[in-house]
Design an enzyme around this catalytic site. Structure first.
Site, PDB file in Angstrom:
ATOM      1  CG  ASP A   1      87.587  75.552  24.954  1.00 17.62           C
ATOM      2  OD1 ASP A   1      88.098  74.935  25.914  1.00 17.62           O
ATOM      3  OD2 ASP A   1      87.446  75.061  23.820  1.00 17.62           O
TER       4      ASP A   1
ATOM      5  CG  ASP B   1      89.626  72.192  29.002  1.00 16.08           C
ATOM      6  OD1 ASP B   1      88.550  71.652  29.321  1.00 16.08           O
ATOM      7  OD2 ASP B   1      90.246  71.901  27.969  1.00 16.08           O
ATOM      8  CD  GLU B   2      84.488  72.607  27.123  1.00 13.61           C
ATOM      9  OE1 GLU B   2      83.909  73.390  26.332  1.00 13.61           O
ATOM     10  OE2 GLU B   2      84.724  71.420  26.844  1.00 13.61           O
TER      11      GLU B   2
END
Length: 364
Positions: free
Chosen positions: A14, A108-109
């Site tokens: 993350d 983003d993860e």
């Protein structure tokens, strides 16, 4: 967790305050300042907040007006999603150097299954550390990670040592970890469900575990079975890659930088042999061969050649990369060499993969 059971090694990566961090990266004047990506008008919403802004209670999904009241000197930046996507693709490229089993959740993860991985590294914790280090060195951004036996626990773990940290929950610690976890920290349990659980006397994992399956189903319908299983460390969802394999690669980072093409040729021959083995194992061939050169100053250069036929043999790979190496002079001493094959014939041969069983006793 029970002995003699097969477990997977799952990493949840993350990025830390991703959108805001990219803006601070691109505009050094914003570094160390409370910023949000989003609008400050009445209808404006915070898409992301820097950690400097979070100290004032500013959070994503918050109204821009409320955020401004919490932090009067807050700086608002318009979102640039094309830029975030560009950086995200570079991050994912790093993931794919370790495993093809990557499941992006957003820009983003992502989840990574590294039970078997391209580096042959038995430690998921060390892989996560290496990935985070590479993201920092190559993109100047920080990431956090959670490592455990399934996606659910890895997701929870990634939030524990944020920002710029990681947390491993090995198999033997899963149950005790879940028992002490506050119920609102369980991924997927929101404020409404948590409040209902409080009214039922459920405040942590241990309380939840004491409830019967029938009790949970009666009070939470289908979700009751899910809660009954997750508090016991049961979560069968696999990492689901959403892209077809596009390349097969092998690369080596050297302890001492290479300064002569003669030494580079010696290394490239070994890498060609490793790549041939990977192509054979993957049952694919490709037409485009790319030489990757990373210099001591971390600048990366690639040189490619597309052949008129599919190849996987070491001899052809090696001769092609030698040609690419001498295509032009190397710019500096070299810390990494890699070879990749793309334009694969994967659409011509596609066989179902066999399930992988891994015994409990391994490094985490």
């Amino acid at each position: 967790m029970k002995e003699n059971v097969s477990y997977r090694k799952i990493i949840h990566v993350d990025m830390d305050a991703f959108y805001a961090s990219v803006e601070q990266l691109d505009n050094p004047d914003l570094k160390g300042k409370p910023i949000v990506v989003g609008g400050e008008s009445e209808r404006g919403v915070v898409a992301a907040a820097s950690y400097e802004a979070r100290k004032f209670g500013v959070r994503s999904a918050m109204s821009g007006v409320v955020a401004k009241k919490k932090c009067p000197h807050l700086i608002f930046v318009r979102p640039r999603f094309s830029r975030y996507k560009e950086i995200s693709q570079k991050i994912r490229a790093i993931f794919y150097e370790y495993t093809e089993l990557v499941e992006p959740l957003s820009l983003d993860e992502a989840y990574l299954d590294v039970t078997e991985n391209k580096k042959g590294n038995p430690s998921a914790s060390l892989i996560a550390k290496e990935i985070r280090q590479r993201i920092f060195e190559e993109l100047n951004l920080s990431a956090s990670a959670g490592i455990s036996v399934n996606k659910f626990i890895a997701k929870i773990a990634s939030d524990i040592n944020k920002p710029n940290g990681q947390k491993t929950i090995p198999p033997e610690e899963v149950i005790s970890f879940l028992e002490t976890l506050p119920i609102e920290k369980f991924f997927g349990i929101g404020k409404v469900t948590a409040a209902k659980m409080y009214n039922l006397g459920i405040f942590n994992g241990k309380d939840l575990k004491e409830k019967t399956e029938e009790f949970l189903i009666r009070n939470f319908n289908k979700s009751g079975l899910h809660y009954y299983q997750i508090v016991r460390g049961i979560h069968q969802s696999k990492v689901k890659p959403n892209r077809e394999r596009k390349s097969v690669a092998a690369e080596h980072t050297f302890i001492k930088n290479l300064t002569s093409e003669i030494f580079m040729i010696e290394k490239l021959e070994k890498i060609s042999e490793e790549l041939e083995n990977r192509l054979i194992k993957s049952r694919v061939s490709g037409k485009t061969i790319t030489l990757k050169i990373k210099y001591s100053d971390f600048k990366t250069q690639t040189r490619s050649k597309t052949l008129p036929y599919f190849v996987k043999e070491k001899a052809i790979l090696f001769e092609t990369v030698k040609e690419l190496l001498f295509q032009e002079k190397v710019l500096n001493s070299v810390r990494l060499l890699g070879i990749s094959v793309t334009n694969l014939n994967i659409h011509l041969k596609k066989k179902p993969e066999k399930p992988i069983n891994v015994q409990l006793k391994f490094e985490f």
